[in-house]
Design a protein around this motif. Structure first.
Motif, PDB file in Angstrom:
ATOM      1  N   GLN A 231      -9.064 -33.655  -0.978  1.00 33.53           N
ATOM      2  CA  GLN A 231      -9.844 -33.629   0.438  1.00 33.53           C
ATOM      3  C   GLN A 231      -9.239 -32.668   1.215  1.00 33.53           C
ATOM      4  O   GLN A 231      -8.256 -32.201   1.379  1.00 33.53           O
ATOM      5  CB  GLN A 231      -9.258 -35.126   1.122  1.00 33.53           C
ATOM      6  CG  GLN A 231      -9.411 -36.426   0.024  1.00 33.53           C
ATOM      7  CD  GLN A 231     -10.668 -36.614  -0.274  1.00 33.53           C
ATOM      8  OE1 GLN A 231     -11.735 -36.514   0.360  1.00 33.53           O
ATOM      9  NE2 GLN A 231     -10.706 -37.620  -1.248  1.00 33.53           N
ATOM     10  N   GLU A 232     -10.377 -32.192   2.068  1.00 32.88           N
ATOM     11  CA  GLU A 232     -10.016 -31.091   3.137  1.00 32.88           C
ATOM     12  C   GLU A 232     -10.583 -31.608   4.552  1.00 32.88           C
ATOM     13  O   GLU A 232     -11.619 -31.906   4.709  1.00 32.88           O
ATOM     14  CB  GLU A 232     -10.710 -29.640   2.652  1.00 32.88           C
ATOM     15  CG  GLU A 232     -10.169 -29.223   1.361  1.00 32.88           C
ATOM     16  CD  GLU A 232      -8.787 -28.843   1.634  1.00 32.88           C
ATOM     17  OE1 GLU A 232      -8.295 -28.542   2.568  1.00 32.88           O
ATOM     18  OE2 GLU A 232      -8.283 -28.170   0.376  1.00 32.88           O
ATOM     19  N   SER A 234      -6.353 -31.433   4.297  1.00 32.74           N
ATOM     20  CA  SER A 234      -5.385 -32.479   3.743  1.00 32.74           C
ATOM     21  C   SER A 234      -4.458 -33.275   4.732  1.00 32.74           C
ATOM     22  O   SER A 234      -4.021 -34.152   4.367  1.00 32.74           O
ATOM     23  CB  SER A 234      -4.235 -31.387   2.897  1.00 32.74           C
ATOM     24  OG  SER A 234      -3.684 -30.872   3.635  1.00 32.74           O
ATOM     25  N   GLN A 236      -4.751 -35.492   8.444  1.00 33.76           N
ATOM     26  CA  GLN A 236      -5.671 -36.082   9.501  1.00 33.76           C
ATOM     27  C   GLN A 236      -5.459 -35.625  10.909  1.00 33.76           C
ATOM     28  O   GLN A 236      -6.119 -36.081  11.715  1.00 33.76           O
ATOM     29  CB  GLN A 236      -5.821 -37.505   9.470  1.00 33.76           C
ATOM     30  CG  GLN A 236      -6.083 -37.935   8.005  1.00 33.76           C
ATOM     31  CD  GLN A 236      -7.667 -37.509   7.420  1.00 33.76           C
ATOM     32  OE1 GLN A 236      -8.421 -37.345   8.437  1.00 33.76           O
ATOM     33  NE2 GLN A 236      -7.966 -37.186   6.222  1.00 33.76           N
ATOM     34  N   THR A 329     -19.608 -34.531   1.987  1.00 31.58           N
ATOM     35  CA  THR A 329     -19.373 -35.625   1.308  1.00 31.58           C
ATOM     36  C   THR A 329     -20.087 -35.880  -0.058  1.00 31.58           C
ATOM     37  O   THR A 329     -21.153 -35.679  -0.469  1.00 31.58           O
ATOM     38  CB  THR A 329     -20.119 -37.010   1.939  1.00 31.58           C
ATOM     39  OG1 THR A 329     -19.682 -36.714   3.364  1.00 31.58           O
ATOM     40  CG2 THR A 329     -19.630 -38.248   1.457  1.00 31.58           C
ATOM     41  N   ARG A 370     -15.309 -29.338   6.182  1.00 31.29           N
ATOM     42  CA  ARG A 370     -14.473 -30.578   5.803  1.00 31.29           C
ATOM     43  C   ARG A 370     -15.084 -31.111   4.662  1.00 31.29           C
ATOM     44  O   ARG A 370     -16.428 -31.121   4.482  1.00 31.29           O
ATOM     45  CB  ARG A 370     -14.780 -31.650   6.934  1.00 31.29           C
ATOM     46  CG  ARG A 370     -13.922 -33.043   6.570  1.00 31.29           C
ATOM     47  CD  ARG A 370     -14.129 -34.087   7.829  1.00 31.29           C
ATOM     48  NE  ARG A 370     -13.295 -35.559   7.270  1.00 31.29           N
ATOM     49  CZ  ARG A 370     -12.202 -35.481   7.557  1.00 31.29           C
ATOM     50  NH1 ARG A 370     -11.617 -34.553   8.354  1.00 31.29           N
ATOM     51  NH2 ARG A 370     -11.268 -36.538   7.228  1.00 31.29           N
ATOM     52  N   ASN A 372     -15.128 -34.435   1.836  1.00 28.61           N
ATOM     53  CA  ASN A 372     -14.599 -35.780   1.460  1.00 28.61           C
ATOM     54  C   ASN A 372     -15.220 -36.270   0.013  1.00 28.61           C
ATOM     55  O   ASN A 372     -16.401 -35.863  -0.043  1.00 28.61           O
ATOM     56  CB  ASN A 372     -14.892 -36.789   2.462  1.00 28.61           C
ATOM     57  CG  ASN A 372     -14.058 -36.609   3.786  1.00 28.61           C
ATOM     58  OD1 ASN A 372     -14.518 -36.221   4.744  1.00 28.61           O
ATOM     59  ND2 ASN A 372     -12.998 -36.818   3.568  1.00 28.61           N
ATOM     60  N   VAL A 384     -17.860 -41.828   6.143  1.00 29.48           N
ATOM     61  CA  VAL A 384     -16.664 -41.390   6.209  1.00 29.48           C
ATOM     62  C   VAL A 384     -15.925 -41.164   7.517  1.00 29.48           C
ATOM     63  O   VAL A 384     -16.418 -40.252   8.119  1.00 29.48           O
ATOM     64  CB  VAL A 384     -16.235 -40.438   5.091  1.00 29.48           C
ATOM     65  CG1 VAL A 384     -14.803 -39.888   5.067  1.00 29.48           C
ATOM     66  CG2 VAL A 384     -16.766 -40.506   3.823  1.00 29.48           C
TER      67      VAL A 384
END
Length: 657
Positions: A231-232, A234, A236, A329, A370, A372, A384
């Motif tokens: 995930q990028e 990494s 939140q 996504t 981003r 996911n 998401v």
């Protein structure tokens, strides 16, 4: 060579790394590294043993008095004394270990110690293992007072030195697996741009998916590969990975801000995604297109949908439709045999792109991305939306924020409400790339538990300030604030802005969100003083105060938002009297966020009794009950108590097991 002309060295000339050296350095040798000089008179042909008991660790330069090294014997006594008096001595290392011993005078003579006329001689000498061993006839000493000791290992090719320093093995030729595994590069095939004039003899080879990324510095690196299930970003703490590109009217900008350049949506709309990574060329049934949506971010901060055929271009010094944000996504499905997962395949790719325009004269342009990965469900419409805790907020993560909205297909009075969650949380206007000027594209997030002040500037002349303040140009009082937060401004005034109570508040349940109270609206009217060149009651930002609380055990506290108050901030802007009316001045706009913890008293809770290890029948005390409408007589009650105590004594050993 022409007289008077000095020829510069070629680019491939030896690198110049120094000038004429002084002291113990060799003079400069072009094309070589500088070395220390050699005094051959000091070179010995015999091996010398190294003294490992030296304890002046600050003495690092021989024949020189090391600064503030009080144990350095090269230092003059007056220098050492001054340094000691001023308390500036550097650490010298562990002191020599000493042994205090008491022994008869005759023993002292036998071991060649100084003689004494006393019956006993007391002396303090450095520890010597051989002395202790010979005195007590010890063959092997393990005196704990001396600490752990290590034998001096040999240097060179002796022992296992060569084996332990073997060269690293040459890695095998990298190959892609037949199924996607953790960190396997996501493989794509890119279509050729229509301007391509060559003749294709075979399909284009597949290559890893690459997105702009700050790999080494904050500058965008276009060679960063996206790994499967990585995930990028990494963390939140930020919703996007951001990097910057140098703008300016350079040739490179003309290349990348073109219909098929790196800043064009074509970079992502022209991709086909390989379901299985092993196929290095296009193949029937192994490619899927991305489901792409594109929106344009205007100078007013509003998003408007555009077609998938939108391309970038450099027009009149403005880069049009440049990719500002890319949101991937990627859905996957597990594959395997005999009920065992052996890998994954890609089933769906959804790409959301935001494009915008920027001036070629800007210092830089920021891009965000981003990625996911979610498990594929054909009937699911999952969105998401990252959490900021589970359930309580984690310190430093964005406070969940959003706008209350109703289903547009139903009557607002009857429709259910949901939260349109802000991707980057609640925004604070922040300084932009142009000298700290306020910009709709520059915001600072509200992070849980972190008080913050964010300031940007608006540049006005004296005439601009007067026209704004007197209303002669028809500008509204909130003219400078409203564009910075776009449509969120109207939602604030309408009372439709909410913040998540918990770090994992669900956007589908409005009861998990708390409404933001708005204070200071309607605004007071502007006033202007011509003599002072001052405008009052200017809306220059807002202050957010968030009341927080904790719940659950003190060993596992869960943090939550209890109440939020947004107060519009008013200010006074005065044009400096030492400036000409045609000059400009930067006026500040400031917004703050402040967290206040609720004062709470903890309550002590006794742990419940452990459950019985044996099962007991419900009527074990029959005919006696603990609660019944019929009152027992005194004699019956006494008998019941006796039987109950007897039963308890009988069961006590079993209960204590």
């Amino acid at each position: 060579m022409t007289a008077g002309v000095r020829r510069l060295p070629k680019l491939n000339s030896p690198l110049i790394i120094g000038a004429q050296a002084l002291g113990g350095y060799n003079s400069f040798q072009p094309g070589s590294l500088n070395t220390y000089s050699i005094n051959w008179n000091l070179v010995s042909s015999t091996n010398t043993a190294k003294n490992l008991t030296q304890d002046c660790i600050c003495n690092l330069v021989p024949y020189v008095c090391d600064n503030e090294c009080c144990c350095d014997l090269e230092c003059p006594e007056i220098v050492t004394n001054t340094t000691e008096q001023e308390g500036r001595c550097l650490p010298e290392g562990e002191p020599d270990q000493t042994l205090t011993y008491c022994t008869p005078d005759s023993w002292v003579q036998k071991v060649n110690l100084p003689d004494s006329s006393d019956f006993f001689a007391i002396a303090v000498l450095p520890v010597d293992n051989q002395f202790i061993d010979k005195l007590l006839c010890i063959d092997d000493s393990r005196n704990p007072d001396l600490g752990e000791n290590y034998e001096d290992p040999p240097a060179g090719s002796a022992a296992d030195n060569e084996e332990l320093t073997q060269c690293l093995a040459v890695p095998p030729l990298a190959s892609l697996p037949s199924l996607y595994l953790l960190s396997t590069p996501v493989m794509v095939r890119k279509l050729l741009a229509p301007t391509y004039q060559g003749e294709l003899t075979e399909p284009l080879r597949a290559t890893p998916l690459k997105l702009p990324y700050p790999a080494i510095s904050q500058n965008c690196d276009d060679n960063f590969q996206i790994g499967f299930l990585i995930q990028e970003p990494s963390s939140q703490q930020t919703p996007y990975v951001t990097c910057t590109r140098a703008a300016g009217s350079s040739t490179s900008l003309q290349d990348i801000c073109s219909p098929y350049g790196l800043l064009s949506p074509w970079t992502y709309t022209s991709l086909y995604y390989l379901m299985y990574p092993i196929v290095a060329r296009s193949g029937a049934g192994n490619e899927i297109p991305g489901e792409v949506t594109i929106q344009h971010l205007g100078s007013d901060g509003l998003l408007m949908p555009v077609t998938e055929t939108t391309l970038a271009s450099l027009t009149n010094g403005t880069c049009m439709n440049a990719v500002h944000t890319v949101n991937y996504t990627i859905s996957y499905q597990a594959e395997g045999t005999d009920g065992r997962q052996t890998g994954f395949r890609i089933s769906q790719v959804v790409v959301s792109i935001i494009v915008t325009d920027f001036d070629a004269s800007d210092d830089s342009f920021t891009q965000s991305m981003r990625v996911n990965f979610i498990e594929y469900e054909s009937t699911s419409e999952r969105l998401v939306t990252p959490y900021s805790g589970n359930p309580g907020y984690l310190s430093g993560l964005p406070v969940l924020s959003g706008i209350s909205t109703s289903d547009p297909g139903l009557d607002p009075a009857l429709a259910s409400k949901a939260i349109s969650q802000l991707v980057q949380g609640f925004p604070l206007p922040a300084p932009g790339s142009q000298g700290g000027a306020c910009s709709p594209f520059s915001h600072s997030p509200v992070n849980y538990g972190f008080n913050k002040t964010s300031t940007c500037s608006v540049e006005l002349s004296a005439l601009d300030l007067e026209e704004y303040c007197t209303g002669s140009t028809g500008l509204s009082q909130q003219h400078f604030l409203e564009p910075l937060i776009a449509s969120l401004y109207d939602s604030i005034l309408d009372g439709d802005v909410y913040m998540g109570i918990w770090g994992n508040s669900n956007w589908t349940s409005i009861d998990q969100w708390v409404k933001v109270k708005v204070t200071g609206y309607p605004f007071n009217a502007l006033f202007y003083s011509e003599s002072l060149q001052t405008c009052g009651n200017v809306i220059v930002g807002y202050d957010i105060t968030i009341l927080t609380g904790v719940a659950f055990s003190n060993t596992n506290l869960q943090h939550k938002v209890l109440f939020v108050n947004l107060c519009f901030r008013t200010g006074v802007w005065t044009f400096p009297g030492d400036k000409e009316p045609v000059d400009t001045h930067k006026f500040e706009m400031t917004s703050t966020v402040r967290f206040i913890p609720l004062a709470q008293d903890s309550e002590h809770r006794t742990k419940p009794a452990p459950p019985l290890r044996i099962n007991l029948d419900a009527d074990i005390f029959y005919p006696f009950v603990t609660s019944h409408a019929t009152a027992l007589s005194a004699g019956t009650a006494g008998l019941a108590l006796t039987l109950a105590l007897a039963m308890f004594a009988f069961l006590l050993p079993a209960l204590m097991c």
